[in-house]
Motif scaffolding. Structure first.
Motif, PDB file in Angstrom:
ATOM      1  N   THR A   7       9.208   2.996  17.530  1.00  0.00           N
ATOM      2  CA  THR A   7       9.835   1.710  17.816  1.00  0.00           C
ATOM      3  C   THR A   7      11.170   1.616  17.070  1.00  0.00           C
ATOM      4  OG1 THR A   7       8.782   0.674  15.909  1.00  0.00           O
ATOM      5  CG2 THR A   7       7.554   0.622  17.990  1.00  0.00           C
ATOM      6  N   THR A   8      11.920   0.570  17.351  1.00  0.00           N
ATOM      7  CA  THR A   8      13.185   0.344  16.646  1.00  0.00           C
ATOM      8  C   THR A   8      12.938   0.216  15.152  1.00  0.00           C
ATOM      9  OG1 THR A   8      14.021  -0.834  18.575  1.00  0.00           O
ATOM     10  CG2 THR A   8      15.236  -1.133  16.532  1.00  0.00           C
ATOM     11  N   ASN A   9      11.876  -0.527  14.789  1.00  0.00           N
ATOM     12  CA  ASN A   9      11.547  -0.700  13.366  1.00  0.00           C
ATOM     13  C   ASN A   9      11.162   0.623  12.705  1.00  0.00           C
ATOM     14  OD1 ASN A   9      12.061  -3.415  13.152  1.00  0.00           O
ATOM     15  ND2 ASN A   9       9.962  -4.043  13.632  1.00  0.00           N
ATOM     16  N   THR A  10      10.383   1.421  13.418  1.00  0.00           N
ATOM     17  CA  THR A  10       9.984   2.722  12.875  1.00  0.00           C
ATOM     18  C   THR A  10      11.200   3.620  12.694  1.00  0.00           C
ATOM     19  OG1 THR A  10       7.733   2.644  13.763  1.00  0.00           O
ATOM     20  CG2 THR A  10       8.647   4.831  13.339  1.00  0.00           C
ATOM     21  N   ALA A  11      12.102   3.593  13.660  1.00  0.00           N
ATOM     22  CA  ALA A  11      13.309   4.428  13.586  1.00  0.00           C
ATOM     23  C   ALA A  11      14.165   4.038  12.378  1.00  0.00           C
ATOM     24  CB  ALA A  11      14.118   4.309  14.872  1.00  0.00           C
ATOM     25  N   SER A  12      14.321   2.748  12.134  1.00  0.00           N
ATOM     26  CA  SER A  12      15.103   2.271  10.985  1.00  0.00           C
ATOM     27  C   SER A  12      14.433   2.689   9.681  1.00  0.00           C
ATOM     28  CB  SER A  12      15.237   0.747  11.015  1.00  0.00           C
ATOM     29  OG  SER A  12      15.898   0.335  12.184  1.00  0.00           O
ATOM     30  N   TYR A  13      13.120   2.505   9.643  1.00  0.00           N
ATOM     31  CA  TYR A  13      12.336   2.871   8.463  1.00  0.00           C
ATOM     32  C   TYR A  13      12.487   4.370   8.181  1.00  0.00           C
ATOM     33  CZ  TYR A  13       8.119   3.889   5.707  1.00  0.00           C
ATOM     34  OH  TYR A  13       7.244   4.337   4.753  1.00  0.00           O
ATOM     35  N   ALA A  14      12.341   5.176   9.225  1.00  0.00           N
ATOM     36  CA  ALA A  14      12.383   6.634   9.071  1.00  0.00           C
ATOM     37  C   ALA A  14      13.757   7.099   8.607  1.00  0.00           C
ATOM     38  CB  ALA A  14      12.014   7.303  10.390  1.00  0.00           C
ATOM     39  N   GLU A  15      14.794   6.440   9.108  1.00  0.00           N
ATOM     40  CA  GLU A  15      16.154   6.816   8.703  1.00  0.00           C
ATOM     41  C   GLU A  15      16.361   6.537   7.213  1.00  0.00           C
ATOM     42  OE1 GLU A  15      20.844   5.922   9.810  1.00  0.00           O
ATOM     43  OE2 GLU A  15      19.256   4.760  10.804  1.00  0.00           O
ATOM     44  N   ARG A  16      15.917   5.365   6.765  1.00  0.00           N
ATOM     45  CA  ARG A  16      16.071   5.030   5.339  1.00  0.00           C
ATOM     46  C   ARG A  16      15.278   5.985   4.459  1.00  0.00           C
ATOM     47  NH1 ARG A  16      17.926   1.066   1.916  1.00  0.00           N
ATOM     48  NH2 ARG A  16      16.787   0.868  -0.048  1.00  0.00           N
ATOM     49  N   CYS A  17      14.083   6.326   4.913  1.00  0.00           N
ATOM     50  CA  CYS A  17      13.194   7.162   4.093  1.00  0.00           C
ATOM     51  C   CYS A  17      13.467   8.658   4.242  1.00  0.00           C
ATOM     52  CB  CYS A  17      11.738   6.872   4.445  1.00  0.00           C
ATOM     53  SG  CYS A  17      11.238   5.211   3.991  1.00  0.00           S
ATOM     54  N   GLY A  18      14.261   9.025   5.254  1.00  0.00           N
ATOM     55  CA  GLY A  18      14.553  10.438   5.456  1.00  0.00           C
ATOM     56  C   GLY A  18      13.358  11.234   5.924  1.00  0.00           C
ATOM     57  N   VAL A  19      12.551  10.630   6.813  1.00  0.00           N
ATOM     58  CA  VAL A  19      11.362  11.335   7.327  1.00  0.00           C
ATOM     59  C   VAL A  19      11.394  11.367   8.853  1.00  0.00           C
ATOM     60  CG1 VAL A  19       9.942  10.719   5.337  1.00  0.00           C
ATOM     61  CG2 VAL A  19       9.937   9.227   7.341  1.00  0.00           C
ATOM     62  N   ASP A  20      10.629  12.280   9.432  1.00  0.00           N
ATOM     63  CA  ASP A  20      10.529  12.395  10.889  1.00  0.00           C
ATOM     64  C   ASP A  20       9.157  11.919  11.349  1.00  0.00           C
ATOM     65  OD1 ASP A  20      13.091  13.591  11.253  1.00  0.00           O
ATOM     66  OD2 ASP A  20      12.266  15.500  10.550  1.00  0.00           O
ATOM     67  N   PRO A  21       9.085  10.732  11.984  1.00  0.00           N
ATOM     68  CA  PRO A  21       7.780  10.237  12.455  1.00  0.00           C
ATOM     69  C   PRO A  21       7.232  11.140  13.560  1.00  0.00           C
ATOM     70  CG  PRO A  21       9.515   8.553  12.636  1.00  0.00           C
ATOM     71  CD  PRO A  21      10.189   9.853  12.365  1.00  0.00           C
ATOM     72  N   ILE A  22       5.904  11.229  13.614  1.00  0.00           N
ATOM     73  CA  ILE A  22       5.240  12.037  14.636  1.00  0.00           C
ATOM     74  C   ILE A  22       4.546  11.083  15.617  1.00  0.00           C
ATOM     75  CG2 ILE A  22       3.498  13.812  15.073  1.00  0.00           C
ATOM     76  CD1 ILE A  22       3.904  14.637  12.067  1.00  0.00           C
ATOM     77  N   PRO A  23       5.106  10.887  16.828  1.00  0.00           N
ATOM     78  CA  PRO A  23       4.462   9.987  17.795  1.00  0.00           C
ATOM     79  C   PRO A  23       3.283  10.683  18.473  1.00  0.00           C
ATOM     80  CG  PRO A  23       6.531  10.845  18.704  1.00  0.00           C
ATOM     81  CD  PRO A  23       6.360  11.463  17.338  1.00  0.00           C
ATOM     82  N   VAL A  24       2.127  10.013  18.485  1.00  0.00           N
ATOM     83  CA  VAL A  24       0.910  10.654  19.019  1.00  0.00           C
ATOM     84  C   VAL A  24       0.235   9.834  20.118  1.00  0.00           C
ATOM     85  CG1 VAL A  24       0.420  11.947  16.917  1.00  0.00           C
ATOM     86  CG2 VAL A  24      -0.505   9.638  17.162  1.00  0.00           C
ATOM     87  N   GLY A  25       0.853   8.710  20.530  1.00  0.00           N
ATOM     88  CA  GLY A  25       0.156   7.860  21.490  1.00  0.00           C
ATOM     89  C   GLY A  25      -0.951   7.102  20.786  1.00  0.00           C
ATOM     90  N   ASP A  26      -2.188   7.387  21.126  1.00  0.00           N
ATOM     91  CA  ASP A  26      -3.322   6.714  20.490  1.00  0.00           C
ATOM     92  C   ASP A  26      -3.536   7.277  19.082  1.00  0.00           C
ATOM     93  OD1 ASP A  26      -5.621   5.432  19.782  1.00  0.00           O
ATOM     94  OD2 ASP A  26      -6.840   6.190  21.443  1.00  0.00           O
ATOM     95  N   LEU A  27      -3.362   6.428  18.070  1.00  0.00           N
ATOM     96  CA  LEU A  27      -3.524   6.875  16.683  1.00  0.00           C
ATOM     97  C   LEU A  27      -4.959   7.271  16.349  1.00  0.00           C
ATOM     98  CD1 LEU A  27      -1.120   4.383  14.883  1.00  0.00           C
ATOM     99  CD2 LEU A  27      -1.044   6.866  14.642  1.00  0.00           C
ATOM    100  N   ARG A  28      -5.899   6.817  17.177  1.00  0.00           N
ATOM    101  CA  ARG A  28      -7.294   7.164  16.897  1.00  0.00           C
ATOM    102  C   ARG A  28      -7.535   8.669  16.944  1.00  0.00           C
ATOM    103  NH1 ARG A  28      -6.986   2.612  19.102  1.00  0.00           N
ATOM    104  NH2 ARG A  28      -8.080   0.780  18.304  1.00  0.00           N
ATOM    105  N   GLN A  29      -6.734   9.359  17.727  1.00  0.00           N
ATOM    106  CA  GLN A  29      -6.977  10.803  17.859  1.00  0.00           C
ATOM    107  C   GLN A  29      -6.679  11.555  16.554  1.00  0.00           C
ATOM    108  OE1 GLN A  29      -4.577  12.063  21.163  1.00  0.00           O
ATOM    109  NE2 GLN A  29      -2.639  11.964  20.040  1.00  0.00           N
ATOM    110  N   VAL A  30      -5.793  11.000  15.704  1.00  0.00           N
ATOM    111  CA  VAL A  30      -5.545  11.696  14.438  1.00  0.00           C
ATOM    112  C   VAL A  30      -6.653  11.414  13.426  1.00  0.00           C
ATOM    113  CG1 VAL A  30      -3.043  11.761  14.722  1.00  0.00           C
ATOM    114  CG2 VAL A  30      -4.063   9.896  13.431  1.00  0.00           C
ATOM    115  N   LEU A  31      -7.421  10.329  13.674  1.00  0.00           N
ATOM    116  CA  LEU A  31      -8.506   9.987  12.750  1.00  0.00           C
ATOM    117  C   LEU A  31      -9.732  10.884  12.925  1.00  0.00           C
ATOM    118  CD1 LEU A  31      -8.464   6.074  12.755  1.00  0.00           C
ATOM    119  CD2 LEU A  31      -7.668   7.619  10.952  1.00  0.00           C
ATOM    120  N   THR A  32      -9.761  11.667  13.992  1.00  0.00           N
ATOM    121  CA  THR A  32     -10.931  12.525  14.217  1.00  0.00           C
ATOM    122  C   THR A  32     -11.033  13.626  13.162  1.00  0.00           C
ATOM    123  OG1 THR A  32      -9.661  13.905  15.751  1.00  0.00           O
ATOM    124  CG2 THR A  32     -10.994  12.118  16.699  1.00  0.00           C
TER     125      THR A  32
END
Length: 280
Positions: A130-155
């Motif tokens: 999202t726009t908020n995530t992009a701003s956050y990531a730029e400030r923090c110097g990190v690359d977000p990993i978009p996965v669609g449903d976040l539940r799949q990473v909880l497995t």
């Protein structure tokens, strides 16, 4: 205040928050603050970072202040020594509660308003950027990993921290109140590092516990020999723990109220002023 002044000569450890404390809107540490920190280290006082940021995002600040101590990230959920790579502490949110939080944050009425962040193994997982995530990531110097449903990473992965980000400050405040009715402090640690962030971690996490660990377990000193500086609600526990707890001028009033002293804002080099007052 008199108590703080009396303790000043005995300080052996200075612990600093990053955002709103040593780093302002420009995301940099000013030369004035760097010089003050250098002067503190020259007196034999240890300096450390305690932040809500990811470890990888906080690392450059740790290096800039030339700390020789472990770095406290994720509000204290992750404590790692950059010099040796040793992880001293890593506390996580249970997958079951992470799943429940996702159900809560993805309710239809506010799903489109919130950006939900899962921090796993020092990487940032999101449903979408999202726009908020992009701003956050730029400030923090990190690359977000978009996965669609976040539940799949909880497995097969367990979050260090969960964050809900929203521009609606009242919504974040209401959600915090609502979640505090659903979960006791023995189940979850909840805080805000800025008014638009709702942050959730393991119940044994806060900066106070982390600073205590650095002071007592690593350095073998007492709370009266510690000075901490922070600017928001996630700093309260470390401000209360320390012999001298200093709040930034931009800190919310309740945070200022529990501190021993209030220094000017980050944009006015408040950390340098506090260091000069108590430590130099």
């Amino acid at each position: 205040m008199h108590k703080a002044s009396a303790l000043a000569n005995n300080i052996k450890l200075l612990v600093l928050d990053i955002d709103g404390t040593i780093a302002g809107h420009d995301n940099q540490v000013s030369e004035t603050v760097k010089q003050a920190i250098t002067a503190v280290r020259a007196k034999g006082i240890h300096v450390a970072i305690a932040t809500g940021r990811m470890y990888c995002s906080a690392l450059r600040f740790h290096e800039e202040i030339k700390s020789n101590l472990p770095l406290t990230a994720y509000q204290g959920a992750w404590i790692q020594d950059p010099n040796t790579g040793e992880i001293h502490r890593h506390l996580t949110v249970s997958p079951q509660i992470a799943d429940q939080l996702l159900d809560y944050f993805e309710k239809p009425q506010w799903r489109s308003l919130l950006s939900v962040h899962f921090y796993i193994n020092d990487q940032l997982y999101v449903r979408e950027i999202t726009t908020n995530t992009a701003s956050y990531a730029e400030r923090c110097g990190v690359d977000p990993i978009p996965v669609g449903d976040l539940r799949q990473v909880l497995t097969d992965k367990i979050p260090t921290k969960v964050l809900a980000l929203c521009n609606d400050v009242d919504l974040i405040k209401n959600m915090m109140g609502d979640l505090r009715l659903q979960y006791t402090p023995a189940e979850l640690y909840m805080t805000t590092s800025v008014a638009t962030f709702l942050e959730v971690a393991n119940p044994f996490v806060n900066k106070g516990y982390a600073v205590r660990y650095i002071a007592e377990e690593i350095l073998g000193i007492e709370s009266s020999q510690v000075m901490t500086i922070g600017d928001n609600f996630n700093d309260v526990e470390m401000l209360e723990y320390a012999g001298i707890g200093v709040a930034m001028g931009s800190a919310p009033e309740p945070v200022q109220a529990i501190s021993n002293w209030v220094t000017p804002s980050v944009e006015n080099d408040g950390v340098a002023i506090a260091i000069e007052k108590f430590l130099l």
